[in-house]
Structure formats: C-alpha cells, structure tokens
Design a protein around this motif. Structure first.
Motif, PDB file in Angstrom:
ATOM      1  N   PRO A  65     -12.780  -3.870  11.251  1.00 25.63           N
ATOM      2  CA  PRO A  65     -13.547  -3.190  10.458  1.00 25.63           C
ATOM      3  C   PRO A  65     -13.425  -1.870  10.426  1.00 25.63           C
ATOM      4  CG  PRO A  65     -14.849  -4.054  12.081  1.00 25.63           C
ATOM      5  CD  PRO A  65     -13.638  -4.549  12.326  1.00 25.63           C
ATOM      6  N   ALA A  66     -13.297  -1.159   9.233  1.00 26.42           N
ATOM      7  CA  ALA A  66     -13.161   0.379   9.231  1.00 26.42           C
ATOM      8  C   ALA A  66     -14.468   1.152   8.026  1.00 26.42           C
ATOM      9  CB  ALA A  66     -11.731   0.774   8.660  1.00 26.42           C
ATOM     10  N   ALA A  67     -14.727   0.417   7.404  1.00 28.05           N
ATOM     11  CA  ALA A  67     -15.827   0.728   6.448  1.00 28.05           C
ATOM     12  C   ALA A  67     -17.152   1.179   7.214  1.00 28.05           C
ATOM     13  CB  ALA A  67     -15.706  -0.012   5.421  1.00 28.05           C
ATOM     14  N   THR A  68     -17.584   2.461   6.581  1.00 26.86           N
ATOM     15  CA  THR A  68     -18.964   2.787   6.813  1.00 26.86           C
ATOM     16  C   THR A  68     -19.650   3.264   5.416  1.00 26.86           C
ATOM     17  OG1 THR A  68     -18.500   5.162   7.331  1.00 26.86           O
ATOM     18  CG2 THR A  68     -18.029   3.696   9.291  1.00 26.86           C
ATOM     19  N   ASP A  69     -20.797   3.740   5.721  1.00 24.57           N
ATOM     20  CA  ASP A  69     -21.346   4.079   4.411  1.00 24.57           C
ATOM     21  C   ASP A  69     -20.746   5.669   3.600  1.00 24.57           C
ATOM     22  OD1 ASP A  69     -23.134   2.337   4.427  1.00 24.57           O
ATOM     23  OD2 ASP A  69     -24.651   3.184   5.835  1.00 24.57           O
ATOM     24  N   ASP A  70     -19.683   6.004   4.401  1.00 21.21           N
ATOM     25  CA  ASP A  70     -19.002   7.557   4.133  1.00 21.21           C
ATOM     26  C   ASP A  70     -18.410   7.237   2.782  1.00 21.21           C
ATOM     27  OD1 ASP A  70     -17.684   9.638   3.880  1.00 21.21           O
ATOM     28  OD2 ASP A  70     -17.110   9.851   5.835  1.00 21.21           O
ATOM     29  N   PRO A  71     -18.815   7.991   1.831  1.00 21.22           N
ATOM     30  CA  PRO A  71     -18.213   7.902   0.352  1.00 21.22           C
ATOM     31  C   PRO A  71     -16.853   8.361   0.115  1.00 21.22           C
ATOM     32  CG  PRO A  71     -19.956   9.570   0.126  1.00 21.22           C
ATOM     33  CD  PRO A  71     -19.936   8.840   1.736  1.00 21.22           C
ATOM     34  N   ALA A  72     -16.284   9.101   1.237  1.00 19.87           N
ATOM     35  CA  ALA A  72     -15.033   9.295   1.185  1.00 19.87           C
ATOM     36  C   ALA A  72     -13.996   8.171   1.174  1.00 19.87           C
ATOM     37  CB  ALA A  72     -14.671  10.473   2.303  1.00 19.87           C
ATOM     38  N   LEU A  73     -14.324   7.155   1.961  1.00 24.23           N
ATOM     39  CA  LEU A  73     -13.666   6.063   1.895  1.00 24.23           C
ATOM     40  C   LEU A  73     -13.281   5.306   0.667  1.00 24.23           C
ATOM     41  CD1 LEU A  73     -15.034   4.434   5.044  1.00 24.23           C
ATOM     42  CD2 LEU A  73     -12.851   5.588   4.833  1.00 24.23           C
ATOM     43  N   THR A  74     -14.207   5.569  -0.529  1.00 22.13           N
ATOM     44  CA  THR A  74     -14.012   4.938  -1.708  1.00 22.13           C
ATOM     45  C   THR A  74     -12.553   5.194  -2.388  1.00 22.13           C
ATOM     46  OG1 THR A  74     -16.422   5.044  -2.149  1.00 22.13           O
ATOM     47  CG2 THR A  74     -14.908   4.536  -3.889  1.00 22.13           C
ATOM     48  N   ALA A  75     -12.077   6.561  -2.330  1.00 21.41           N
ATOM     49  CA  ALA A  75     -11.122   7.201  -2.734  1.00 21.41           C
ATOM     50  C   ALA A  75      -9.925   6.718  -1.954  1.00 21.41           C
ATOM     51  CB  ALA A  75     -10.806   8.535  -2.641  1.00 21.41           C
ATOM     52  N   LEU A  76      -9.989   6.605  -0.668  1.00 21.42           N
ATOM     53  CA  LEU A  76      -8.888   5.957   0.205  1.00 21.42           C
ATOM     54  C   LEU A  76      -8.760   4.436  -0.260  1.00 21.42           C
ATOM     55  CD1 LEU A  76      -9.659   7.311   3.695  1.00 21.42           C
ATOM     56  CD2 LEU A  76      -7.829   8.142   2.043  1.00 21.42           C
ATOM     57  N   ALA A  77      -9.692   3.563  -0.532  1.00 20.78           N
ATOM     58  CA  ALA A  77      -9.720   2.263  -0.873  1.00 20.78           C
ATOM     59  C   ALA A  77      -9.128   2.206  -2.223  1.00 20.78           C
ATOM     60  CB  ALA A  77     -11.109   1.531  -0.986  1.00 20.78           C
ATOM     61  N   ALA A  78      -9.285   2.816  -3.028  1.00 26.11           N
ATOM     62  CA  ALA A  78      -8.534   3.022  -4.462  1.00 26.11           C
ATOM     63  C   ALA A  78      -7.002   3.477  -4.133  1.00 26.11           C
ATOM     64  CB  ALA A  78      -9.109   3.994  -5.297  1.00 26.11           C
ATOM     65  N   GLN A  79      -6.755   4.404  -3.454  1.00 23.87           N
ATOM     66  CA  GLN A  79      -5.378   4.651  -3.364  1.00 23.87           C
ATOM     67  C   GLN A  79      -4.757   3.607  -2.408  1.00 23.87           C
ATOM     68  OE1 GLN A  79      -6.164   8.721  -1.297  1.00 23.87           O
ATOM     69  NE2 GLN A  79      -4.149   8.935  -1.881  1.00 23.87           N
ATOM     70  N   ALA A  80      -5.219   2.834  -1.627  1.00 29.63           N
ATOM     71  CA  ALA A  80      -4.686   1.608  -1.101  1.00 29.63           C
ATOM     72  C   ALA A  80      -4.159   0.373  -1.934  1.00 29.63           C
ATOM     73  CB  ALA A  80      -5.668   0.999   0.014  1.00 29.63           C
ATOM     74  N   GLU A  81      -5.333   0.257  -2.783  1.00 31.25           N
ATOM     75  CA  GLU A  81      -5.165  -0.900  -3.673  1.00 31.25           C
ATOM     76  C   GLU A  81      -4.043  -0.642  -4.791  1.00 31.25           C
ATOM     77  OE1 GLU A  81      -9.170  -1.456  -5.197  1.00 31.25           O
ATOM     78  OE2 GLU A  81      -9.813  -2.624  -3.753  1.00 31.25           O
ATOM     79  N   LYS A  82      -4.076   0.552  -5.124  1.00 33.44           N
ATOM     80  CA  LYS A  82      -2.923   0.947  -5.922  1.00 33.44           C
ATOM     81  C   LYS A  82      -1.430   0.883  -5.417  1.00 33.44           C
ATOM     82  CE  LYS A  82      -0.884   4.698  -8.684  1.00 33.44           C
ATOM     83  NZ  LYS A  82      -1.176   6.173  -9.128  1.00 33.44           N
ATOM     84  N   LEU A  83      -1.320   1.346  -4.190  1.00 31.11           N
ATOM     85  CA  LEU A  83      -0.103   1.019  -3.393  1.00 31.11           C
ATOM     86  C   LEU A  83       0.308  -0.541  -3.186  1.00 31.11           C
ATOM     87  CD1 LEU A  83      -0.250   3.981  -0.651  1.00 31.11           C
ATOM     88  CD2 LEU A  83       1.186   3.963  -2.790  1.00 31.11           C
ATOM     89  N   ALA A  84      -0.837  -1.245  -3.098  1.00 34.17           N
ATOM     90  CA  ALA A  84      -0.581  -2.590  -2.639  1.00 34.17           C
ATOM     91  C   ALA A  84       0.105  -3.362  -3.665  1.00 34.17           C
ATOM     92  CB  ALA A  84      -1.512  -3.406  -2.029  1.00 34.17           C
ATOM     93  N   GLY A  85      -0.137  -2.908  -4.924  1.00 35.32           N
ATOM     94  CA  GLY A  85       0.376  -3.500  -6.031  1.00 35.32           C
ATOM     95  C   GLY A  85       1.893  -2.888  -6.694  1.00 35.32           C
ATOM     96  N   GLN A  86       2.561  -1.943  -6.006  1.00 35.57           N
ATOM     97  CA  GLN A  86       3.438  -1.462  -6.737  1.00 35.57           C
ATOM     98  C   GLN A  86       4.769  -1.599  -5.712  1.00 35.57           C
ATOM     99  OE1 GLN A  86       1.595   2.473  -7.595  1.00 35.57           O
ATOM    100  NE2 GLN A  86       3.428   3.240  -6.211  1.00 35.57           N
ATOM    101  N   ALA A  87       5.921  -1.259  -6.272  1.00 34.42           N
ATOM    102  CA  ALA A  87       7.093  -1.277  -5.301  1.00 34.42           C
ATOM    103  C   ALA A  87       7.478  -0.053  -4.796  1.00 34.42           C
ATOM    104  CB  ALA A  87       8.348  -1.906  -6.170  1.00 34.42           C
ATOM    105  N   GLY A  88       8.294   0.102  -3.946  1.00 33.30           N
ATOM    106  CA  GLY A  88       8.847   1.356  -3.410  1.00 33.30           C
ATOM    107  C   GLY A  88       8.150   1.712  -2.183  1.00 33.30           C
ATOM    108  N   ASP A  89       7.600   0.732  -1.274  1.00 31.75           N
ATOM    109  CA  ASP A  89       6.981   1.020   0.205  1.00 31.75           C
ATOM    110  C   ASP A  89       8.121   1.193   0.926  1.00 31.75           C
ATOM    111  OD1 ASP A  89       6.219   0.564   2.535  1.00 31.75           O
ATOM    112  OD2 ASP A  89       5.120  -0.809   2.106  1.00 31.75           O
ATOM    113  N   PRO A  90       8.315   2.420   1.589  1.00 31.08           N
ATOM    114  CA  PRO A  90       9.377   2.778   2.537  1.00 31.08           C
ATOM    115  C   PRO A  90       9.614   1.928   3.516  1.00 31.08           C
ATOM    116  CG  PRO A  90       8.106   4.901   1.755  1.00 31.08           C
ATOM    117  CD  PRO A  90       7.477   3.500   1.482  1.00 31.08           C
TER     118      PRO A  90
END
Length: 936
Positions: A428-453
């Motif tokens: 587990p990494a999540a806490t109540d910190d709202p800053a994690l929301t933006a990171l989660a959105a970025q991760a979800e976007k990367l998980a669905g696209q090609a180009g992972d180095p």
C-alpha cells in the motif's frame, strides 16, 4: 498350522507355487513374493488358514532343455542385477532410488551413518543437491531398519516439492500436512489417533505445525527421523521464528531423535541465530559463541562439530573430478532510461517522495508510515505503471502492530524469504494526501499506452536470447509484483507470436504453479516464463529454462541468488546459463542500491563462492541510505549519509571476514574423494550402473518386439507393440505411447531420465526374469531367456563353467533390546576354470559375459557341455555354500565400515558391532554357461 519358523530369505511352497519370505513376517503371517515375481507381487499368507500347509522349498535349477546363446545370458545377467531392490554392497537403499547420485552427494550419507543419533547440518551451496543428500539419508536408514517413520518440516511453499521428490526419486509415498489438508486427513482416522501414527511418512508445513496447540501433540507423536528444510528461518528473531525455534528445540531435546537440518545460508549475519542453529545439533555447540578466550575448549568443540556439519561451495566439488556438473554462469547488466511521459511520471514520484522525507517529523509514527508509503510507491513506480496504479489505490492502515510493522518492512526490503508466495502483492502507498490523485491519473494513462522504455529493453533482450546463434535460451523473467508480471506477459505475447509465454504468480495455488511450469516445459519451440518470486524457491526450473532476467532490481542480494539458483543448479543440462540484471540509469534509488548493496555482495560472492547476507539487521542502514538519496533529490546541497555509508562498508567488511572464518572453521574436510569413491564404485558394481541400464533397456525392448530409436537428444522408446501384460504394467506407472528417454542424469529436456529403478527398466527386468524362471514357460518365446548356454569366447584361455547366482543373506541389526532382520540379495557369479577347477569370483566372473562370442558351437556340443555344467553344480555344491558365506562376511565388513563412528567411544564401538550377517543356504543358480577358448 506349521511349526517351522520361516525367516526372511527362506523359500517356501504354498498355493501351488514357490515364494520367498520377506522381512516383516510374523509367527502366523508370512510376507512373501513369488521367486520369479516382482516387489509389486508381494502378498500375505496367513498360516492357520492354509489348507495344504506351507513347507520349505528349493530354487529350481536350470533345465538343460532351456538353452540360450550369449545375448540371452547377458540379458539374464542384467535383468537379475537391475531387478534387485534389496541389494548388497555398502548401501542398502540404492536399489530403491530412481536417481543416480553423484559421488560427492554421498558425503552427508556417510557422515550420517557414523552418528548415533544422526544430528547433521547440511549447508551446501544453492543448487548442489541438499534435497537429494537428505533424502538419501532417509532412504538408507529406512532400508537398514534404523528407522520406521519420518517427517520433513519445511516452509509451506516447499511441501509439494518435497512430496514429489520423495515419491518420484526415492520410492517413498509421503502425505502432505498443511493448513488445508490436515482436517481432511484427520477426518479419515479414529478419534484420539494422531495422523503421524497412521501415515509413516509426512511432509509438514512449519507454519501449520509451529503453533503452541499443535506443537505439543506433534512433539508427542513425532517420528524418529526429522528433516528440516530452510532451517535458518527457524532460529532468528523475525516474524514467527520464535515459534519455529521452540518446535525444533523440543524435537532436538529428545536425545534419540535423528535430525537433519538443511540450509544454504547457515549464517545469515546474526551470530546468535547461527549458534542457536548449531545448538540444535548438540546444546554444547552453542558454547562456541562464548568460548572465544578458551582456545582449547573452542578447538575441542570445533573438532566435534566437524562430524555434524558439512558445507561445500561449488568450487569444492571440483576435487571430485566430475566434469559438467554445473553450468557456467554468464552475467550481464542492462540499463533502461525513462524518457518522455515515463520520465515525467517517475520524476513526479521522486519529487513527491522527497517532499515526504523532508516533511515535518513531529509525528514519528505518521512520518514512519508515510516513509514506508514512499518506499512502496518508489518500488512500484520503477516496476511498472500497473504496479504503481495498484499501490496508489491501496490505503495503508495506521493501526499496525509491531509484528505487522516488521513484516511490512521486511516485505519492502525483500528480506522475508518465508513469505515469497504472498510477497508479490503490491504494497500500500495511498494516504489521504490529494497529491497522489494526480500521480494515480498519470500512472493509469501510462498503463494503457505503448512506448514503455523498460518494456522495450527487456523485449529486445528476450528476442536476442531466443535467437542466440550458439544456443537458443529459454528465459525466466522475474518481476517483483503480480501486476507487473501480467503487464509484461501481455506485452511479450504480442511481441513474440511464435513463442509460448506463460505468467505465473502467487495468485495460483502451488499445484497449479507446478502444473503450468511442467506444461510450458513440454513446449518444443521457444518458451518464456514470466514469474514473481513465488518461483524463486520451491520449484526447480533447470529442466526447462537456462536464463534468468531480473526485470525488477531486488534490494536484497540473496533474492537475486535465489532466482538464479532455480536454473543454475545440479541438473541443468545447458553448458551455460545467462543471468541479466536490469536497472534504470536515471533512477537514483536503483543506482544507490546497486552500488552500495548488490555489487558489493556480488564481489564477495565471486571471491568466496557463497552468498553473504546483507549486513543490515533491521534495515536501518538501507532506510538511511534511501532517505539520503531522496533528500539529495529535494536539495542538491544535502550531503549523502556518509556515516551510514561508512557503516555499510564496515558491515560488508565484517560480513566478509566472518564468512571467510566460518569457511575455515566449519567447512567439511573429513571425507575426501578417496574415502567415498571406493564405496560408490562398489555400490554401482552391485546394482548396475548407467551403461548396464542402457544396454539392457535396448536389448530387452528388442526381445519384446520394440527397440530404442536414436534421437538428437536421447531416445524414443515405443510401447504400443509390447505384450499386453507389459503395457498394462507400464500404464499403471503412467507410461504410455512413445516415451522420450535418456540414460544420463539429468536428462536433456524433453527426455525423462531413466535410471536402474525407473518403472520402464523395472518392468522389463522383472518380466524377463519372471518368464525365464518359470518352469512351464515356452522356451521358444524370445522373451524367455535360456538359462543354459555354451559358446566360444576370447575372454577365457581355458574351458570355464560360469554360474550366475542370486545370494540371499540375513542382516540382523540390534537396536537397544530389539533385533531387526533384513533380507539382502546379491547378484554375483562363481566360475571354475580348466581341469583343476580354478575358482573365479564375483565381478571377475560377471565381466566374462561382456565379451561377444567368437563363434557358436554345434548343437550336440552345446548339449554335451550343458549336461557337464549342470553335473558340475552338484559336485561343487560345497563351494557354492562357501562362496555365499564369504560374501556374507564381505557384506558385514561393508556394513561395519560405513557405520564406523566418526569419533570413538565405548557407545560407538558397541553400536558398530551390533550387526551380523548370515548367508542363507543353497544359493539360487539363475543360469549356468560354458565358455570355450579359441582353438589354434
């Protein structure tokens, strides 16, 4: 009811046929097998109910009408040798095992046989074969009558592997006792009866049996022989270790119990734990830790410990002059660089983690939990976008017990080898910190696209391994987390349409993991396995894979060695294995772990030949190192934690010196090749080695209308054309259709290794022997081997009459006030050469049959010589009896020699002489053959 006492080895007549009495018979009940039958034909005869009674019988002599040539004689000899299950020679067990151990693997066995009770710590290097070494001791002590029941204690993920090994290689049917199976097993037995009384051989999960309520019952009913695998995990201070230690301490306190401890890492950096481990062998060995000043006492204890402790590196095996035992390991490092959106995401994660580390430290508990969360996020983000998504969605609970905190910390630092199966779940990494929301959105976007180095680098490398011009490798790719494994597997399946790609994680039960590995191993073409650390222990992969890729960098060097040890081990048929380490070139955490931990550990491992545990009890130094890395990310002016780095350097130096000292003090130096190899060679001569197995299998299949077909790797053995009786017996052993086999051990995939007690060899040998010894068998059948023959041979210079014999001996062993009588059988020969009847014995006689005939003789000469040979047997009956007694004395010498105590005292001398061997009268004459010299 007869009043004759029939002891083991006696021949009796009952129910219209002849039987051999086996050990385990009583005054009323005989355990018997037909004299021309196999072990599977055993039955019980209850004497009071036998209407015709039971009387002593004699083995039928060869019949002059059953004439045969040289090929039949050679086949008869090999069938006799390979059908022996209670063979003579120094060891009782070799006729019962279906693996041909290497000579160096006999060292622990010989050490064990010299101890009473057996207390042995086998600490050989990863992949040397500790399982085989321990199981050999178990099998040998069973077949010597020293023990009757056994138990293997091991971590849960190793239970099924042990059950499979014991059954497949050592002919022992063990029952798995785990949290999921125990209730089912107990329902099938009467109330108040322990399952350890009902099932003589069990493999028990340490985690199941260690609890206080189960421990007391187990200690009361525990068998007299115990193997403990991964014993180092039972003596430390980690989660659950105190319960395991209390269990083992209770077992060891029984002075008569045999205890064999196995570990590749006896000293895991904790001196106290190491000496507690030694104390399980004998409490006095714990005194080694305190006896630093008293050199005389320390040397005395070290000398005694040498009889109980064997530890060998792979380089130590070189002196045994067995080439090709282990492959050459070629290592390589691959770097990947986060670029574009992947670089932006990872830098955002680094920045967030640096803010957490540099934040307010007023609330120590919250700060600690947040820091653990940053480590979890860092590890998952470096692993894959999918792992990062799951970590960011999982909330860490704040109310953690001290044990739970310790377990979480161990998981984050890859330190707990006991929970590898469950360890691949994203932390587990999540806490109540709202800053994690933006990171989660970025991760979800990367998980669905090609180009992972990172994906591109590993994909290119896998293609390179699969298409290597010298050797097409079959790689295993180890990932840290479940989601990463599936993410990578999905990508590789698209990238490699012509390869078979399988993903195995801790989500699957042990049986399913093993089944998937086996199924993938049967694939003829390219195969790729993506796995988490649930496979870094418990399932050996050397049969099907020969390369390891560390897709995710571990923070514990032992974990890397465990992964590579799955393919780089005894049994690997590829001459080389590849090991590739991947890390991010712009990941500062990877850089720090690589330089300060992994490369230091690898340098020491290469120098010493064994892995050295990371010198960081409690992970405090690693935590300080990673905090320093993140603080430098926050503020480039922040210095690296030089104090912690200096402590790391000092710790590595201390660990290296301790490892060197332990190698000097504790490495096994008592038994050298010259001590072991004569016993090994005697055993092979008594039971038949690899060449005899190959020759026999080919010739026997031909006799039955089939034959071996040479392949590039191994042989094809068709079974469809075999007689129905043989097919049915093979089918009962799971052998149908065309078999892919090889007579080397290990066998190159996809072949099965065929050794002397493999079902194929056993069925062929027993069937040929049964048919040939059956007095009413059709002598014209090709599967009925003539027991009388004559031919011209250049192996002799005088007319030589050769008797092929089966000797039966009673080996009586006294344990306390109880005598155990064992039946021992030996295939051998006696010959009379020339007019004077010069006697030739044993292996010299058996070797005479190897020479191909120079010529056959006319039928009338063959019949005349056969009659003279059979008459000679009657005239020389006294010499047959004398030879049997001579062999009985040699057998006793062998038995006493390997049991001679490692250090002598009155008890040891009494124990060594508590055995006697008696030759049973009238040796069985299996065949008689006349060899005539070449004339002119």
């Amino acid at each position: 009811m007869t009043d004759v006492a029939f002891s083991p080895g006696t021949l009796v007549t009952a129910r219209g046929r002849e039987w051999m009495v086996l050990a385990g018979s009583t005054a009323d009940t005989l355990r018997v097998r037909p004299i021309s039958g196999s072990e599977e034909d055993q039955t019980l005869i209850y004497l009071p109910l036998e209407p015709q009674g039971v009387r002593e019988a004699r083995f039928p002599l060869p019949d002059q009408r059953h004439l045969g040539g040289h090929d039949a004689a050679l086949l008869l000899r090999d069938a006799l040798l390979l059908s022996m299950r209670r063979g003579a020679g120094p060891f009782r067990s070799f006729g019962q095992i279906s693996v041909e151990p290497r000579a160096y693997q006999l060292v622990p066995l010989l050490m064990a046989l010299k101890l009473e009770p057996v207390r042995l710590l086998i600490a050989d290097d990863v992949g040397v074969g500790k399982t085989i070494e321990a199981a050999l001791i178990l099998r040998e002590m069973l077949d010597r009558g020293d023990i009757e029941r056994s138990v293997v204690l091991c971590p849960p993920h190793l239970v099924e592997q042990w059950v499979t090994e014991l059954e497949g290689h050592f002919n022992l049917q063990a029952v798995a006792v785990t949290a999921s199976s125990a209730k089912r097993l107990e329902r099938a037995i009467p109330p108040g009866v322990s399952l350890f009384q009902v099932h003589p051989h069990t493999v028990v999960s340490l985690d199941y049996i260690k609890s206080q309520e189960r421990r007391a019952n187990f200690l009361h009913h525990c068998p007299d022989f115990v193997i403990v695998d991964e014993a180092h995990a039972c003596v430390g201070n980690g989660q659950g270790h105190h319960q395991r230690y209390n269990l083992l301490r209770g077992l060891a306190d029984d002075a008569d119990r045999h205890l064999v401890l196995l570990t590749a890492t006896p000293h895991s950096g904790d001196d106290t734990a190491f000496y507690r481990l030694l104390g399980l062998l004998d409490r006095s060995f714990e005194g080694l830790q305190a006896a630093t000043e008293n050199k005389k006492e320390r040397e005395r204890l070290r000398e005694r410990l040498g009889s109980h402790f064997v530890q060998r590196r792979r380089v130590d095996i070189a002196e045994w002059q067995e080439s090709g035992l282990f492959p050459k390991r070629e290592t390589r490092e691959l770097t990947y660089k986060f670029t574009g959106e992947w670089e932006a995401f990872f830098n955002a994660v680094l920045d967030y983690c640096a803010e957490i580390v540099a934040g307010d430290e007023n609330n120590a508990a919250a700060q600690r939990l947040n820091f653990w969360g940053t480590l979890a996020l860092l590890r998952c983000a470096a692993s894959s976008p999918m792992a990062a998504v799951l970590a960011l969605r999982t909330r860490a609970g704040e109310e953690l017990s001290p044990d739970e905190r310790g377990e979480l910390l161990d998981r984050l630092f890859d330190g707990d080898a006991d929970s590898l199966v469950e360890d691949d779940v994203e932390p587990p990494a999540a806490t109540d910190d709202p800053a994690l929301t933006a990171l989660a959105a970025q991760a979800e976007k990367l998980a669905g696209q090609a180009g992972d180095p990172k994906l591109k680098v590993v994909s290119d490398h896998v293609v390179e391994l699969l298409n290597d011009k010298d050797h097409a490798y079959h790689p295993v790719i180890f990932c840290r987390y479940i989601t990463t494994a599936h993410y990578l597997g999905k990508h590789l399946k698209r990238r490699l349409p012509d390869a078979t790609v399988e993903v195995i994680t801790g989500e699957l039960p042990a049986e399913e993991r093993e089944a998937r590995v086996a199924k993938l191993g049967d694939v003829e073409g390219h195969r790729v396995l993506v796995a988490t650390d649930c496979l870094s222990e418990g399932i050996n992969l050397q049969d099907h894979f020969d390369a390891v890729i560390h897709y995710d960098l571990s923070w514990n060097p032992t974990r890397h060695e465990q992964r590579e040890g799955r393919v780089d081990r005894f049994g690997q048929t590829s001459p080389t294995v590849r090991a590739t380490l991947m890390y991010g070139s712009n990941n500062p955490v990877d850089g720090a772990v690589l330089e300060v931990i992994l490369r230091k550990a690898e340098r020491i491992r290469k120098e010493l030949g064994v892995p050295v545990p990371i010198p960081d009890e409690g992970h405090s130094l690693t935590q300080a190192l990673l905090k320093g890395v993140l603080l430098r990310r926050k503020d480039a002016q922040t210095p690296m934690p030089t104090k912690q780095l200096a402590l790391f350097e000092e710790g590595w130096a201390t660990a290296e010196e301790k490892a060197k000292a332990n190698r000097t003090i504790f490495a096994q130096r008592r038994l050298r090749p010259e001590d072991v190899l004569p016993e090994w060679n005697k055993s092979l001569a008594a039971i038949g080695g690899r060449d005899a197995v190959k020759r026999f299998t080919d010739r026997a299949l031909t006799r039955f209308g089939a034959g071996l077909e040479d392949m590039r790797h191994g042989f094809k053995a068709p079974t469809a054309s075999l007689p129905e009786e043989v097919r049915e017996r093979l089918d009962a052993e799971g052998l149908t259709g065309t078999l892919r086999i090889d007579f080397r051990y290990p066998a190159p995939p996809p072949c099965r290794a065929v050794q002397r007690s493999h079902p194929l060899v056993a069925v062929l040998a027993e069937t040929l022997l049964e048919r040939s010894l059956n007095s009413v068998a059709d002598p014209n059948s090709p599967s009925v081997l003539g027991r009388v023959g004559c031919w011209v041979s250049d192996a002799v210079t005088k007319r030589t009459t050769l008797a092929l014999l089966r000797l039966r001996h009673q080996l009586v062993i006294r344990r306390g006030r109880r005598d155990s009588t064992l039946l021992v059988e030996e295939a051998t020969g006696l010959a009379w050469a020339g007019q004077s009847g010069q006697l030739l014995r044993g292996s010299e006689v058996m070797a005479l049959l190897n020479a191909p005939p120079l010529a056959d003789v006319p039928p009338h000469v063959r019949e005349r010589e056969a009659a003279k040979a059979l008459a000679l047997l009657g005239e020389r009956a006294n010499e047959l009896e004398a030879f049997a007694k001579e062999r009985a004395n040699a057998l006793l010498d062998d038995h006493l020699r390997v049991r001679a105590a490692a250090y002598h005292d009155e008890k040891a001398e009494t124990r060594a002489r508590s055995a006697q061997v008696e030759a049973l009268p009238r040796p069985d004459v299996i065949g008689v053959f006349v060899l005539l010299p070449k004339v002119g």
